[in-house]
Design a protein around this motif. Structure first.
Motif, PDB file in Angstrom:
ATOM      1  N   ARG A  65       0.813  -1.215   0.000  1.00 24.33           N
ATOM      2  CA  ARG A  65       0.000   0.000   0.000  1.00 24.33           C
ATOM      3  C   ARG A  65       0.847   1.267   0.000  1.00 24.33           C
ATOM      4  O   ARG A  65       1.965   1.284   0.516  1.00 24.33           O
ATOM      5  N   GLN A  66       0.286   2.278  -0.585  1.00 22.86           N
ATOM      6  CA  GLN A  66       0.840   3.631  -0.549  1.00 22.86           C
ATOM      7  C   GLN A  66       0.288   4.253   0.723  1.00 22.86           C
ATOM      8  O   GLN A  66      -0.885   4.550   0.804  1.00 22.86           O
ATOM      9  N   ARG A  67       1.140   4.415   1.753  1.00 24.65           N
ATOM     10  CA  ARG A  67       0.669   4.854   3.057  1.00 24.65           C
ATOM     11  C   ARG A  67       0.229   6.309   3.088  1.00 24.65           C
ATOM     12  O   ARG A  67      -0.713   6.666   3.776  1.00 24.65           O
ATOM     13  N   LYS A  68       0.930   7.165   2.371  1.00 25.29           N
ATOM     14  CA  LYS A  68       0.663   8.599   2.470  1.00 25.29           C
ATOM     15  C   LYS A  68      -0.077   9.113   1.240  1.00 25.29           C
ATOM     16  O   LYS A  68       0.096   8.602   0.137  1.00 25.29           O
ATOM     17  N   ASP A  69      -0.855  10.160   1.465  1.00 26.79           N
ATOM     18  CA  ASP A  69      -1.573  10.813   0.371  1.00 26.79           C
ATOM     19  C   ASP A  69      -0.651  11.662  -0.492  1.00 26.79           C
ATOM     20  O   ASP A  69      -0.960  11.933  -1.632  1.00 26.79           O
ATOM     21  N   THR A  70       0.458  12.112   0.093  1.00 25.49           N
ATOM     22  CA  THR A  70       1.397  12.963  -0.622  1.00 25.49           C
ATOM     23  C   THR A  70       2.753  12.273  -0.699  1.00 25.49           C
ATOM     24  O   THR A  70       3.272  11.812   0.318  1.00 25.49           O
ATOM     25  N   GLN A  71       3.312  12.215  -1.888  1.00 26.36           N
ATOM     26  CA  GLN A  71       4.637  11.625  -2.101  1.00 26.36           C
ATOM     27  C   GLN A  71       5.588  12.754  -2.489  1.00 26.36           C
ATOM     28  O   GLN A  71       5.287  13.550  -3.373  1.00 26.36           O
ATOM     29  N   LEU A  72       6.732  12.818  -1.807  1.00 24.90           N
ATOM     30  CA  LEU A  72       7.718  13.851  -2.096  1.00 24.90           C
ATOM     31  C   LEU A  72       8.497  13.488  -3.360  1.00 24.90           C
ATOM     32  O   LEU A  72       9.184  12.472  -3.411  1.00 24.90           O
ATOM     33  N   VAL A  73       8.369  14.339  -4.379  1.00 23.54           N
ATOM     34  CA  VAL A  73       8.988  14.089  -5.677  1.00 23.54           C
ATOM     35  C   VAL A  73       9.654  15.384  -6.164  1.00 23.54           C
ATOM     36  O   VAL A  73       9.106  16.474  -5.980  1.00 23.54           O
ATOM     37  N   TRP A  74      10.829  15.232  -6.765  1.00 22.18           N
ATOM     38  CA  TRP A  74      11.523  16.332  -7.411  1.00 22.18           C
ATOM     39  C   TRP A  74      11.775  15.949  -8.866  1.00 22.18           C
ATOM     40  O   TRP A  74      12.175  14.825  -9.161  1.00 22.18           O
ATOM     41  N   ARG A  75      11.569  16.877  -9.743  1.00 19.63           N
ATOM     42  CA  ARG A  75      11.871  16.700 -11.161  1.00 19.63           C
ATOM     43  C   ARG A  75      13.311  17.165 -11.370  1.00 19.63           C
ATOM     44  O   ARG A  75      13.636  18.326 -11.091  1.00 19.63           O
TER      45      ARG A  75
END
Length: 181
Positions: A65-75
């Protein structure tokens, strides 16, 4: 006259064993970015906010499962072109969280992973470069299973399994969400 009081069984001294707190921060976000996607002009923070439907689809496809609603991503960009995506994630070790970073190519292959913070007392061998590099080049076409295409490290089984599962989940996130943004 001195009076001696009898001591009842309720007064038995207790010995409490407490595991020492163990947390080591190895890399900052900027340090991990430089290691995983070197030579880029810029890293643009773009947190991804996931809907319940997206989280369910990630779980169905990744098996975790994806635990969090927000995933930290950098382009990560080089001269305005996408060089890769840098993602900070957490997985549980045995009892505590392992914070790691993964870099994924625009095509959806693992460029590398770095352990940023390790909080467990055992299993820190997942930080060893010889093990981490086994994930490089992996895609969703690979089994990405501990014991199948990624070997286990004795004494670090849960850390190994959960990092591998986390990387598979991030590759699914890339396929289902990030590749379309």
């Amino acid at each position: 006259m001195t009076r001696i009081h009898s001591v009842g069984p309720w007064f038995i001294p207790l010995t409490v064993m407490v595991a020492p707190a163990y947390a080591v921060d190895y890399l900052s976000v900027e340090q991990a970015q430089a290691l995983l996607i070197p030579g880029t002009d810029s890293f643009i923070e773009q947190p991804v906010h996931l809907s319940d439907e997206q989280r369910d689809a990630i779980k169905d496809r990744a098996g975790v499962r994806q635990r969090k609603d927000t995933q930290l991503v950098w382009r990560a960009e080089q001269e305005g072109e996408l060089a890769g995506l840098f993602i900070v994630d957490e997985v549980i070790g045995k009892h505590e969280f392992i914070t790691y970073a993964a870099a994924i190519s625009p095509e959806g292959s693992v460029l590398g992973i770095e352990i940023m913070s390790y909080r467990e007392t055992h299993g820190g061998q997942v930080r060893e470069e010889s093990w981490r590099t086994l994930l490089e080049g992996k895609t969703l076409a690979d089994p990405l299973r501990l014991g199948k295409d990624i070997p286990n490290i004795s004494g670090a089984t849960l850390s190994c399994r959960n990092v591998v599962d986390g990387v598979r989940r991030l590759l699914v996130l890339h396929e289902l969400v990030l590749a379309h943004e």
